[in-house]
Write a protein that holds these residues in place. Sequence first.
Motif, PDB file in Angstrom:
ATOM      1  N   GLU A   7      72.189 -16.352  28.358  1.00  0.00           N
ATOM      2  CA  GLU A   7      71.392 -17.495  27.908  1.00  0.00           C
ATOM      3  C   GLU A   7      69.897 -17.232  28.104  1.00  0.00           C
ATOM      4  O   GLU A   7      69.093 -17.415  27.187  1.00  0.00           O
ATOM      5  CB  GLU A   7      71.805 -18.768  28.654  1.00  0.00           C
ATOM      6  N   GLU A   8      69.545 -16.761  29.287  1.00  0.00           N
ATOM      7  CA  GLU A   8      68.132 -16.501  29.583  1.00  0.00           C
ATOM      8  C   GLU A   8      67.597 -15.307  28.773  1.00  0.00           C
ATOM      9  O   GLU A   8      66.459 -15.326  28.304  1.00  0.00           O
ATOM     10  CB  GLU A   8      67.974 -16.253  31.086  1.00  0.00           C
ATOM     11  N   VAL A   9      68.412 -14.286  28.592  1.00  0.00           N
ATOM     12  CA  VAL A   9      67.999 -13.116  27.814  1.00  0.00           C
ATOM     13  C   VAL A   9      67.783 -13.485  26.354  1.00  0.00           C
ATOM     14  O   VAL A   9      66.787 -13.083  25.741  1.00  0.00           O
ATOM     15  CB  VAL A   9      69.039 -11.979  27.969  1.00  0.00           C
ATOM     16  N   ILE A  10      68.686 -14.253  25.781  1.00  0.00           N
ATOM     17  CA  ILE A  10      68.533 -14.678  24.384  1.00  0.00           C
ATOM     18  C   ILE A  10      67.265 -15.506  24.226  1.00  0.00           C
ATOM     19  O   ILE A  10      66.531 -15.347  23.244  1.00  0.00           O
ATOM     20  CB  ILE A  10      69.789 -15.428  23.904  1.00  0.00           C
ATOM     21  N   GLN A  11      66.960 -16.371  25.170  1.00  0.00           N
ATOM     22  CA  GLN A  11      65.709 -17.145  25.124  1.00  0.00           C
ATOM     23  C   GLN A  11      64.498 -16.216  25.170  1.00  0.00           C
ATOM     24  O   GLN A  11      63.518 -16.419  24.450  1.00  0.00           O
ATOM     25  CB  GLN A  11      65.653 -18.146  26.272  1.00  0.00           C
ATOM     26  N   ALA A  15      61.755 -15.624  22.044  1.00  0.00           N
ATOM     27  CA  ALA A  15      60.337 -15.950  22.231  1.00  0.00           C
ATOM     28  C   ALA A  15      59.428 -14.726  22.089  1.00  0.00           C
ATOM     29  O   ALA A  15      58.205 -14.863  22.202  1.00  0.00           O
ATOM     30  CB  ALA A  15      60.140 -16.574  23.610  1.00  0.00           C
ATOM     31  N   THR A  16      59.996 -13.549  21.841  1.00  0.00           N
ATOM     32  CA  THR A  16      59.216 -12.316  21.796  1.00  0.00           C
ATOM     33  C   THR A  16      58.878 -11.934  20.363  1.00  0.00           C
ATOM     34  O   THR A  16      59.782 -11.718  19.555  1.00  0.00           O
ATOM     35  CB  THR A  16      59.990 -11.166  22.477  1.00  0.00           C
ATOM     36  N   ASP A  17      57.574 -11.848  20.078  1.00  0.00           N
ATOM     37  CA  ASP A  17      57.142 -11.342  18.774  1.00  0.00           C
ATOM     38  C   ASP A  17      57.650  -9.920  18.609  1.00  0.00           C
ATOM     39  O   ASP A  17      57.616  -9.117  19.546  1.00  0.00           O
ATOM     40  CB  ASP A  17      55.617 -11.349  18.676  1.00  0.00           C
ATOM     41  N   ILE A  51      62.577 -11.440  33.710  1.00  0.00           N
ATOM     42  CA  ILE A  51      61.251 -11.214  33.134  1.00  0.00           C
ATOM     43  C   ILE A  51      61.266 -10.100  32.096  1.00  0.00           C
ATOM     44  O   ILE A  51      60.268  -9.871  31.412  1.00  0.00           O
ATOM     45  CB  ILE A  51      60.218 -10.903  34.229  1.00  0.00           C
ATOM     46  N   GLY A  52      62.407  -9.419  31.964  1.00  0.00           N
ATOM     47  CA  GLY A  52      62.532  -8.363  30.981  1.00  0.00           C
ATOM     48  C   GLY A  52      63.981  -8.050  30.718  1.00  0.00           C
ATOM     49  O   GLY A  52      64.849  -8.321  31.551  1.00  0.00           O
ATOM     50  N   ALA A  53      64.227  -7.486  29.545  1.00  0.00           N
ATOM     51  CA  ALA A  53      65.606  -7.137  29.185  1.00  0.00           C
ATOM     52  C   ALA A  53      65.596  -6.079  28.089  1.00  0.00           C
ATOM     53  O   ALA A  53      64.668  -6.018  27.277  1.00  0.00           O
ATOM     54  CB  ALA A  53      66.361  -8.368  28.697  1.00  0.00           C
ATOM     55  N   VAL A  54      66.636  -5.262  28.080  1.00  0.00           N
ATOM     56  CA  VAL A  54      66.838  -4.288  27.008  1.00  0.00           C
ATOM     57  C   VAL A  54      68.331  -4.105  26.802  1.00  0.00           C
ATOM     58  O   VAL A  54      69.105  -4.052  27.756  1.00  0.00           O
ATOM     59  CB  VAL A  54      66.135  -2.942  27.304  1.00  0.00           C
ATOM     60  N   LEU A  55      68.714  -4.018  25.556  1.00  0.00           N
ATOM     61  CA  LEU A  55      70.104  -3.783  25.174  1.00  0.00           C
ATOM     62  C   LEU A  55      70.228  -2.309  24.806  1.00  0.00           C
ATOM     63  O   LEU A  55      69.416  -1.782  24.036  1.00  0.00           O
ATOM     64  CB  LEU A  55      70.443  -4.672  23.972  1.00  0.00           C
ATOM     65  N   CYS A  56      71.214  -1.635  25.374  1.00  0.00           N
ATOM     66  CA  CYS A  56      71.379  -0.198  25.155  1.00  0.00           C
ATOM     67  C   CYS A  56      72.847   0.121  24.927  1.00  0.00           C
ATOM     68  O   CYS A  56      73.725  -0.448  25.580  1.00  0.00           O
ATOM     69  CB  CYS A  56      70.852   0.559  26.381  1.00  0.00           C
ATOM     70  N   GLY A  57      73.092   1.034  24.021  1.00  0.00           N
ATOM     71  CA  GLY A  57      74.450   1.475  23.757  1.00  0.00           C
ATOM     72  C   GLY A  57      74.441   2.807  23.042  1.00  0.00           C
ATOM     73  O   GLY A  57      73.389   3.411  22.840  1.00  0.00           O
ATOM     74  N   HIS A  58      75.609   3.262  22.652  1.00  0.00           N
ATOM     75  CA  HIS A  58      75.707   4.525  21.903  1.00  0.00           C
ATOM     76  C   HIS A  58      76.945   4.503  21.022  1.00  0.00           C
ATOM     77  O   HIS A  58      77.845   3.683  21.192  1.00  0.00           O
ATOM     78  CB  HIS A  58      75.719   5.731  22.840  1.00  0.00           C
ATOM     79  N   ASP A  59      76.935   5.427  20.068  1.00  0.00           N
ATOM     80  CA  ASP A  59      78.067   5.551  19.150  1.00  0.00           C
ATOM     81  C   ASP A  59      78.899   6.792  19.445  1.00  0.00           C
ATOM     82  O   ASP A  59      79.718   7.201  18.642  1.00  0.00           O
ATOM     83  CB  ASP A  59      77.569   5.565  17.697  1.00  0.00           C
ATOM     84  N   GLY A  60      78.651   7.409  20.606  1.00  0.00           N
ATOM     85  CA  GLY A  60      79.344   8.632  20.973  1.00  0.00           C
ATOM     86  C   GLY A  60      78.505   9.868  20.692  1.00  0.00           C
ATOM     87  O   GLY A  60      78.779  10.941  21.232  1.00  0.00           O
ATOM     88  N   ARG A  61      77.488   9.737  19.849  1.00  0.00           N
ATOM     89  CA  ARG A  61      76.600  10.852  19.518  1.00  0.00           C
ATOM     90  C   ARG A  61      75.144  10.541  19.836  1.00  0.00           C
ATOM     91  O   ARG A  61      74.442  11.376  20.363  1.00  0.00           O
ATOM     92  CB  ARG A  61      76.693  11.190  18.029  1.00  0.00           C
ATOM     93  N   SER A  69      62.191  -6.399  25.714  1.00  0.00           N
ATOM     94  CA  SER A  69      61.277  -7.541  25.823  1.00  0.00           C
ATOM     95  C   SER A  69      60.856  -7.732  27.266  1.00  0.00           C
ATOM     96  O   SER A  69      61.679  -7.659  28.173  1.00  0.00           O
ATOM     97  CB  SER A  69      61.954  -8.838  25.356  1.00  0.00           C
ATOM     98  N   ILE A  70      59.573  -8.007  27.444  1.00  0.00           N
ATOM     99  CA  ILE A  70      59.013  -8.338  28.741  1.00  0.00           C
ATOM    100  C   ILE A  70      58.198  -9.609  28.570  1.00  0.00           C
ATOM    101  O   ILE A  70      57.429  -9.730  27.605  1.00  0.00           O
ATOM    102  CB  ILE A  70      58.087  -7.211  29.276  1.00  0.00           C
ATOM    103  N   ILE A  71      58.345 -10.562  29.475  1.00  0.00           N
ATOM    104  CA  ILE A  71      57.538 -11.788  29.417  1.00  0.00           C
ATOM    105  C   ILE A  71      56.069 -11.382  29.441  1.00  0.00           C
ATOM    106  O   ILE A  71      55.682 -10.527  30.246  1.00  0.00           O
ATOM    107  CB  ILE A  71      57.900 -12.718  30.596  1.00  0.00           C
ATOM    108  N   PRO A  72      55.235 -11.961  28.575  1.00  0.00           N
ATOM    109  CA  PRO A  72      53.838 -11.511  28.443  1.00  0.00           C
ATOM    110  C   PRO A  72      53.065 -11.360  29.751  1.00  0.00           C
ATOM    111  O   PRO A  72      52.353 -10.365  29.934  1.00  0.00           O
ATOM    112  CB  PRO A  72      53.203 -12.578  27.538  1.00  0.00           C
ATOM    113  N   GLU A  73      53.203 -12.283  30.681  1.00  0.00           N
ATOM    114  CA  GLU A  73      52.415 -12.176  31.913  1.00  0.00           C
ATOM    115  C   GLU A  73      52.856 -11.030  32.817  1.00  0.00           C
ATOM    116  O   GLU A  73      52.169 -10.700  33.796  1.00  0.00           O
ATOM    117  CB  GLU A  73      52.389 -13.500  32.687  1.00  0.00           C
TER     118      GLU A  73
END
Length: 136
Positions: A7-11, A15-17, A51-61, A69-73
């Motif tokens: 929930e917090e990550v989606i928000q 909010a991130t340009d 205050i920050g988040a990143v989604l990471c994954g792979h397809d096997g290759r 995203s990082i909160i501006p401040e």
Amino acid sequence: MAPEHFEEVIQLWDATDGVMLTDTDTPTGLTSYLTRNPELSYVAVTNDRIIGAVLCGHDGRRGYLHHLSIIPEFRSQGIGRQLVAACLDSLKSTGIKRCNLFVFTDNEPGKEFWLKDNWFEWSEIRMMQRVILDDS
């Protein structure tokens, strides 16, 4: 990153340009992504606040980073680079040798961030997409 963060990550992402959410960026979609790519996505937390988040994954290759995203401040403190480094280390530990990411063509701050971190633009490729399952 874990389901209790969604929930917090989606928000944060919303909010991130420079970050565009789609119909797959839901708790259900994120649960599926994390199940397929365990222990590769991260959040940065201070005082019980994401205050920050990143989604990471792979397809096997190839690895893929999405929605850094990082909160501006809290920007320009190395948090984004630490999140990226954690993702790349996790990808390396699974045997992934290369990582890709997507930056909107008009996202100059995003492009500048990635270029400063030794990423390069691969202008010979154009991303294309097709919807194969319409939930409406």
